[in-house]
Write a protein that holds these residues in place. Structure first.
Motif, mmCIF file in Angstrom:
data_model
loop_
_atom_site.group_PDB
_atom_site.id
_atom_site.type_symbol
_atom_site.label_atom_id
_atom_site.label_comp_id
_atom_site.label_asym_id
_atom_site.label_seq_id
_atom_site.Cartn_x
_atom_site.Cartn_y
_atom_site.Cartn_z
ATOM 1 N N LYS A 166 -2.627 -1.576 -16.298
ATOM 2 C CA LYS A 166 -2.846 -1.913 -14.891
ATOM 3 C C LYS A 166 -4.085 -2.792 -14.744
ATOM 4 C CE LYS A 166 -0.652 2.062 -12.611
ATOM 5 N NZ LYS A 166 -0.868 3.173 -11.652
ATOM 6 N N GLN A 215 -1.905 -6.129 -3.507
ATOM 7 C CA GLN A 215 -1.773 -4.699 -3.756
ATOM 8 C C GLN A 215 -0.364 -4.204 -3.438
ATOM 9 O OE1 GLN A 215 -4.944 -2.932 -1.452
ATOM 10 N NE2 GLN A 215 -6.461 -3.264 -3.055
ATOM 11 N N LYS A 216 0.205 -4.701 -2.347
ATOM 12 C CA LYS A 216 1.566 -4.288 -1.972
ATOM 13 C C LYS A 216 2.571 -4.706 -3.035
ATOM 14 C CE LYS A 216 4.972 -4.660 1.764
ATOM 15 N NZ LYS A 216 5.269 -5.250 3.105
ATOM 16 N N ALA A 217 2.418 -5.922 -3.562
ATOM 17 C CA ALA A 217 3.346 -6.415 -4.571
ATOM 18 C C ALA A 217 3.204 -5.651 -5.886
ATOM 19 C CB ALA A 217 3.126 -7.905 -4.801
ATOM 20 N N GLY A 260 1.955 -2.579 -6.208
ATOM 21 C CA GLY A 260 2.276 -1.173 -5.997
ATOM 22 C C GLY A 260 1.110 -0.233 -6.209
ATOM 23 N N TYR A 261 -0.088 -0.770 -6.315
ATOM 24 C CA TYR A 261 -1.285 0.077 -6.438
ATOM 25 C C TYR A 261 -2.506 -0.703 -5.955
ATOM 26 C CZ TYR A 261 -1.813 -2.460 -10.914
ATOM 27 O OH TYR A 261 -1.923 -3.427 -11.881
#
Length: 437
Positions: free
Chosen positions: A204, A237-239, A241-242
């Motif tokens: 990540k 962040q939305k794309a 997912g964190y």
């Protein structure tokens, strides 16, 4: 020696030993965040006619990234605020050094230049404590990471805000909407940007660092907001997912604004979308060693300052008294020269950051990037001080408010040349000292 100092020194020793044992493609990195969103009604900075509000669109943060390699640590702090003056920068950097042991010279503090938040006096200790807390959190969060770099291009969101009409410079908003596109732009805008991604061992992203040249003034409504950098972070962040911190380092945008005729949220989507594309094509930073080159000097003040009454009356008649007061106030505080910082950070063999403490006109930074010996160069303004606009020599000839002596323009008319020359000295020094060359 007190307990806190012993702890800081022992932490530093552990980081140094850990960094020395890392694989050649890894570095240690830490992130720290402190929320500085106002509570209650505040006055929004960045306008001759400021508005008050308590409504929040996107939250404001101090974000800190600490990088450590081979005993060297670099600190990158971003503030969601209009500007942060040099005297407070000195205090904050000293506070960071006391709390973490990281040398003050290794710290850069960059304001996003959002026009939708309060100035530093709103905060109890003028942001020194939140900045120190964010860096302390990052220093205690150091873990092995890999770095990737990329270049993106976000077109259709920004433009040179100065146009030439009848031989004089005008800002687009001073003209009628159907008139502002009829005249040639005085200078360029820069749609290209560089990006550095920090990735943890779990795959990540731990942080994303990017540099884009456009005023953070897209949110025209009276709302508390980090402006388009806040929208960009939420989009990314939305794309993904964190929640990954996106640290925005302000590019040279003294004469570059968002295109106000396009849909407001389109800017965040365009830049955020291009950042996501950059993450798909990252080039690894091999041998991510760190080096810092910090310069401190006195920048000369304006030669023969005068109040441009006829020019103000022509370009901005409704603000004549405002600019008269700004001139008088700055004249009373005028100094022969001003403390000035330029800092360079080299991250690996191909990536560098060089800072200045102004609202730098875009073409000046384009000249620095063109001459840079690095494949990727971030030219970062509003950093380690806030000394107003630095226009080009052509802009001084054409006039308008960025050139008028006052709170926002008081450095020598040669400041652009000085910044370019000193920036190149810093970048060339960093290149010459790269052990991997």
């Amino acid at each position: 020696m007190n307990h806190s100092l012993l702890l800081a020194l022992s932490l530093g020793l552990l980081v140094t030993n850990a960094a020395a044992q890392l694989p050649p493609n890894e570095i240690t990195a830490g992130i720290g965040l402190v929320d500085i969103t106002p509570v209650g009604e505040v006055t929004l900075a960045g306008s001759p006619s400021p508005k008050k509000t308590s409504e929040v669109k996107t939250r404001l943060y101090v974000r800190a990234l600490v990088l450590a390699s081979g005993g060297t640590k670099a600190v990158i702090v971003t503030l969601d605020t209009l500007k942060y003056p040099v005297d407070l920068t000195v205090k904050a950097r000293a506070s960071i050094e006391k709390a973490t042991g990281i040398p003050a010279a290794n710290v850069i503090i960059c304001s996003s230049h959002t026009h939708s938040g309060p100035l530093w006096p709103y905060y109890p200790d003028k942001l020194v404590t939140p900045i120190t807390e964010a860096v302390s959190k990052a220093a205690h969060d150091l873990t092995p990471c890999t770095l990737g770099m990329s270049r993106g291009r976000a077109e259709g969101g920004a433009e040179c805000r100065r146009v030439i009409k009848d031989g004089h410079a005008w800002n687009r908003w001073q003209l009628k909407p159907d008139e502002s596109d009829q005249y040639p732009a005085e200078g360029p805008a820069d749609p290209d940007f560089d990006l550095l991604a920090v990735r943890s061992a779990d795959g990540k992203y731990k942080a994303i660092l990017y540099n884009f040249a456009c005023h953070a003034a897209n949110n025209r409504a009276p709302l508390i907001s980090a402006d388009y950098p806040g929208d960009v972070e939420l989009h990314v962040q939305k794309a993904l997912g964190y929640a990954v911190p996106a640290l925005f380092l302000t590019g040279a945008c003294g004469d570059v604004n968002p295109i106000y005729s396009v849909r407001r949220d389109l800017f965040g989507e365009k830049l955020g979308g291009e950042i996501l594309h950059c993450l798909e094509r990252l080039e690894p930073v091999t041998k991510p060693t760190l080096a810092i080159e910090a310069r401190e000097f006195q920048m000369p003040g304006r030669e023969h300052p005068e109040f441009k009454e006829a020019e103000v009356a022509r370009n901005w008649p409704g603000q004549l008294e405002h600019y008269r007061k700004a001139y008088t106030s700055m004249k009373a505080r005028e100094q022969p020269s001003y403390l000035y910082f330029i800092t360079g950070i080299r991250i690996g063999p191909d990536f560098a950051i060089v800072t200045n403490a102004n609202e730098l006109f875009c073409s000046i930074a384009l000249g620095i990037k063109k001459q840079s010996p690095f494949k990727h160069t971030m030219t970062v303004e509003q950093t380690n001080g806030a000394h107003g606009y630095v226009p080009t020599s052509k802009a001084f000839e054409n006039g308008s408010y960025e050139t008028w002596f006052g709170e926002h323009s008081y450095l020598t008319t040669q400041a652009a040349d000085i910044i370019e020359k000193e920036s190149m000295k810093v970048l060339n020094k960093l290149r010459s000292e790269d052990p991997g060359r």
